[in-house]
Design an enzyme around this catalytic site. Structure first.
Site, PDB file in Angstrom:
ATOM      1  N   ARG A   1      -3.684  69.683 -32.254  1.00 28.53           N
ATOM      2  CA  ARG A   1      -2.617  68.736 -32.611  1.00 28.53           C
ATOM      3  C   ARG A   1      -1.801  69.341 -33.748  1.00 28.53           C
ATOM      4  NH1 ARG A   1      -1.971  62.736 -33.088  1.00 28.53           N
ATOM      5  NH2 ARG A   1       0.028  62.601 -34.124  1.00 28.53           N
TER       6      ARG A   1
ATOM      7  N   ASP B   1      -6.922  57.139 -32.158  1.00 30.05           N
ATOM      8  CA  ASP B   1      -6.642  55.989 -33.027  1.00 30.05           C
ATOM      9  C   ASP B   1      -7.893  55.140 -33.165  1.00 30.05           C
ATOM     10  OD1 ASP B   1      -3.910  56.502 -33.492  1.00 30.05           O
ATOM     11  OD2 ASP B   1      -3.366  55.617 -31.558  1.00 30.05           O
TER      12      ASP B   1
ATOM     13  N   ASP C   1      -4.283  62.419 -29.398  1.00 30.14           N
ATOM     14  CA  ASP C   1      -4.084  61.423 -30.444  1.00 30.14           C
ATOM     15  C   ASP C   1      -5.309  60.512 -30.404  1.00 30.14           C
ATOM     16  OD1 ASP C   1      -2.753  59.878 -32.390  1.00 30.14           O
ATOM     17  OD2 ASP C   1      -1.927  58.557 -30.857  1.00 30.14           O
TER      18      ASP C   1
ATOM     19  N   ARG D   1       1.991  65.117 -28.001  1.00 32.04           N
ATOM     20  CA  ARG D   1       0.751  65.433 -28.686  1.00 32.04           C
ATOM     21  C   ARG D   1      -0.345  65.844 -27.719  1.00 32.04           C
ATOM     22  NH1 ARG D   1       0.960  60.103 -30.985  1.00 32.04           N
ATOM     23  NH2 ARG D   1       2.662  61.015 -32.150  1.00 32.04           N
TER      24      ARG D   1
HETATM   25  P1  AMP Z   1      -0.612  59.028 -35.274  1.00 33.32           P
HETATM   26  O1  AMP Z   1       0.653  59.791 -35.263  1.00 33.32           O
HETATM   27  O2  AMP Z   1      -0.599  57.820 -34.413  1.00 33.32           O
HETATM   28  O3  AMP Z   1      -1.826  59.887 -35.027  1.00 33.32           O
HETATM   29  O4  AMP Z   1      -0.782  58.467 -36.784  1.00 33.32           O
HETATM   30  C1  AMP Z   1      -1.571  59.130 -37.702  1.00 33.32           C
HETATM   31  C2  AMP Z   1      -1.396  58.495 -39.067  1.00 33.32           C
HETATM   32  O5  AMP Z   1      -1.641  57.103 -38.989  1.00 33.32           O
HETATM   33  C3  AMP Z   1      -2.362  59.087 -40.072  1.00 33.32           C
HETATM   34  O6  AMP Z   1      -1.642  59.403 -41.230  1.00 33.32           O
HETATM   35  C4  AMP Z   1      -3.362  57.967 -40.355  1.00 33.32           C
HETATM   36  O7  AMP Z   1      -3.764  57.976 -41.714  1.00 33.32           O
HETATM   37  C5  AMP Z   1      -2.532  56.730 -40.015  1.00 33.32           C
HETATM   38  N1  AMP Z   1      -3.334  55.602 -39.528  1.00 33.32           N
HETATM   39  C6  AMP Z   1      -3.278  54.354 -40.044  1.00 33.32           C
HETATM   40  N2  AMP Z   1      -4.108  53.536 -39.400  1.00 33.32           N
HETATM   41  C7  AMP Z   1      -4.709  54.273 -38.404  1.00 33.32           C
HETATM   42  C8  AMP Z   1      -5.670  53.972 -37.401  1.00 33.32           C
HETATM   43  N3  AMP Z   1      -6.191  52.734 -37.258  1.00 33.32           N
HETATM   44  N4  AMP Z   1      -6.075  54.975 -36.575  1.00 33.32           N
HETATM   45  C9  AMP Z   1      -5.542  56.218 -36.706  1.00 33.32           C
HETATM   46  N5  AMP Z   1      -4.626  56.570 -37.631  1.00 33.32           N
HETATM   47  C10 AMP Z   1      -4.204  55.603 -38.493  1.00 33.32           C
END
Ligand code: AMP
Length: 182
Positions: free
Chosen positions: A88, A102, A100, A97
């Site tokens: 990533r 979450d 990812d 991506r």
């Molecule tokens: P993404 O682009 O969706 O991978 O977002 C990543 C960013 O979201 C990182 O900086 C994490 O710290 C933040 N983030 C906030 N809450 C979450 C969550 N529940 N799961 C994953 N990433 C999170």
């Protein structure tokens, strides 16, 4: 620390998407102080892309259920390590991506720090999350909405397409029983 049931969403829309999901699943199975207790089917999903930054490729998404004694912050840090190890590229976080991950729910806890918001703030709005989530845990209660996942899915407005793939998750990199060498 207490044992918690957690849900992690997987998504990929770049390269060999199925392979990235399978490798991420294998790495989640190796997470310390944790075990995978449920894996949804994979779904091919239309991008939800209001800003037009994700490219035209459809995603592969799935949801994994785990039991863990890790803290939510430790889970997030390990998910980010897995994202890094699978290539990533953080220099374009909002583009396509390879993988990812979450953290969708951490037990019934509500967490809001600059780095982590749980339950995931878009979980209840996205068909590509709710369909696989409902497959493995339809009765799970969303701790903020106070409704079951299947209820959130039933009244969802998001009409983006979500198509189940006929692939057995975990079949590409199966975990082998440890053999005794002595
Ligand atoms: P993404 O682009 O969706 O991978 O977002 C990543 C960013 O979201 C990182 O900086 C994490 O710290 C933040 N983030 C906030 N809450 C979450 C969550 N529940 N799961 C994953 N990433 C999170």
């Amino acid at each position: 620390m207490a044992n918690e049931t957690i849900f992690i969403g997987l998504g990929s829309n770049e390269g060999d998407r199925l392979d990235f999901c399978e490798r991420a699943l294998r790495l989640l199975q190796l997470m310390p102080r944790s075990r995978v207790t449920g894996v949804s089917s994979y779904y091919e999903t239309e991008p939800v892309d209001p800003y037009g930054v994700l490219g035209t490729g459809w995603f592969i998404n799935g949801v994994v259920r785990m039991e863990t004694t890790l803290s939510a912050g430790e889970v997030l840090a390990l998910c980010q390590e897995i994202e890094c190890s699978l290539g990533r590229n953080n220099s374009h976080r909002i583009g396509p991506r390879t993988i990812d991950l979450d953290l969708l729910c951490y037990g019934q806890h509500c967490i809001a720090t600059p780095d982590l918001v749980v339950p995931h703030p878009r979980l209840h709005l996205r068909r590509f999350i709710l369909v696989p989530f409902a497959e493995i845990a339809p009765q799970w209660r969303h701790p903020v909405a106070q409704r079951a996942i299947h209820e959130l899915l039933a009244c969802l407005e998001d009409q983006h397409q979500v198509r189940r793939l006929d692939v057995l998750p975990g079949s590409r990199y199966p975990s082998h029983p440890v053999t005794c060498l002595s």
